[in-house]
Design a protein around this motif. Structure first.
Motif, PDB file in Angstrom:
ATOM      1  N   THR A  53       0.806  -1.222   0.000  1.00 22.57           N
ATOM      2  CA  THR A  53       0.000   0.000   0.000  1.00 22.57           C
ATOM      3  C   THR A  53       0.842   1.277   0.000  1.00 22.57           C
ATOM      4  N   VAL A  65      -0.347  -3.710  -8.780  1.00 20.95           N
ATOM      5  CA  VAL A  65      -1.764  -3.800  -8.438  1.00 20.95           C
ATOM      6  C   VAL A  65      -2.553  -3.404  -9.679  1.00 20.95           C
ATOM      7  N   VAL A  81      -8.451   0.370  -4.644  1.00 19.54           N
ATOM      8  CA  VAL A  81      -8.038  -0.427  -3.490  1.00 19.54           C
ATOM      9  C   VAL A  81      -8.555   0.206  -2.202  1.00 19.54           C
TER      10      VAL A  81
END
Length: 255
Positions: A53, A65, A81
């Motif tokens: 992240t 991602v 996300v």
């Protein structure tokens, strides 16, 4: 990278100044997965999720991602996300609904009905006007998940979502994840040290120990291979790693 791969982690390594970290983590989360990332406390689960992240920078390796490299195209990678790492944070003097209304300002494209929609999804409609300071730990976790799904993410990253909860709270979070996977079509990457709890909802798992991924696969395949419960298989894998380490030089400590 396969078009059905939502999260692609390759050779991820991170060593902190105290020599703790993760070493050469490689795994993939496919669209539609409820992927359980399991390991003992301190195994490195949170470190991996923080790197994914963008909260921590890796020493080596890559994270993609939805096909976007997190370091090179962070906004595009994280656009779809939702994240809840470590524990849910909220303004305790405000109601659950007010907290979500505040968060919704970050997403001007959302319809006005979205706040009430997610409150209903997580089972907090009856408590939406109550101050968060009066919420139980399980209710706060549900509010944190509500905030994480507010923007209608396609991938939800949850770090130990049942940590510290009683049995009823664990069941609530388990049922919520199952419902969101079906009703919201969300792909999950969920860390936990409670393998029996997550076994009920995950279709794939990765087992991490001392910062290294020691096993990954579909739950059905692992159960068939082991011929026993996933908990027994998990414990045996961890013990085998520890026994192997006792015959080698002292390993680096991982976090």
């Amino acid at each position: 990278m396969n078009k059905d791969t939502v999260l692609d982690i390759q050779g991820l390594s991170k060593t902190y100044k105290n020599n703790r970290g993760i070493d050469n983590i490689t795994l993939q989360v496919r669209r539609g997965d409820v992927y359980g990332f399991f390991g003992p406390n301190g195994a490195g689960k949170t470190t991996v999720m923080k790197i994914v992240t963008g909260l921590v920078k890796a020493d080596r390796g890559s994270v993609r991602v939805f096909g976007y490299d997190v370091n090179e195209h962070y906004e595009e990678a994280m656009k779809d996300v939702g994240v809840l790492i470590e524990k849910a944070e909220a303004f305790e003097y405000m109601s659950g609904r007010k907290n979500l209304e505040l968060a919704a300002r970050l997403y001007p494209h959302l319809p006005n009905t979205r706040v009430d929609e997610v409150l209903d999804l997580v089972g907090l409609s009856a408590n939406k006007k109550e101050k968060v300071g009066h919420y139980s730990l399980g209710m706060k976790q549900r509010l944190g998940i509500a905030s994480a799904i507010l923007s209608k993410p396609q991938l939800l990253i949850l770090d130990e979502p049942t940590n510290g909860l009683d049995i009823e709270g664990m069941v609530e979070i388990r049922e919520l994840i199952r419902r969101l996977a079906v009703e919201e079509q969300i792909t999950f990457f969920v860390s936990s040290h409670l393998i029996t709890e997550m076994e009920m909802i995950c279709n794939r798992i990765g087992i991490i120990h001392n910062g290294r991924l020691i096993r990954e696969g579909d739950i059905g395949e692992l159960l068939q291979e082991s011929g026993q419960s996933l908990e027994t298989y998990f414990v045996q894998q961890i013990r085998a790693e520890r026994e192997a380490a006792n015959h080698e030089p002292a390993p680096i400590q991982y976090h």
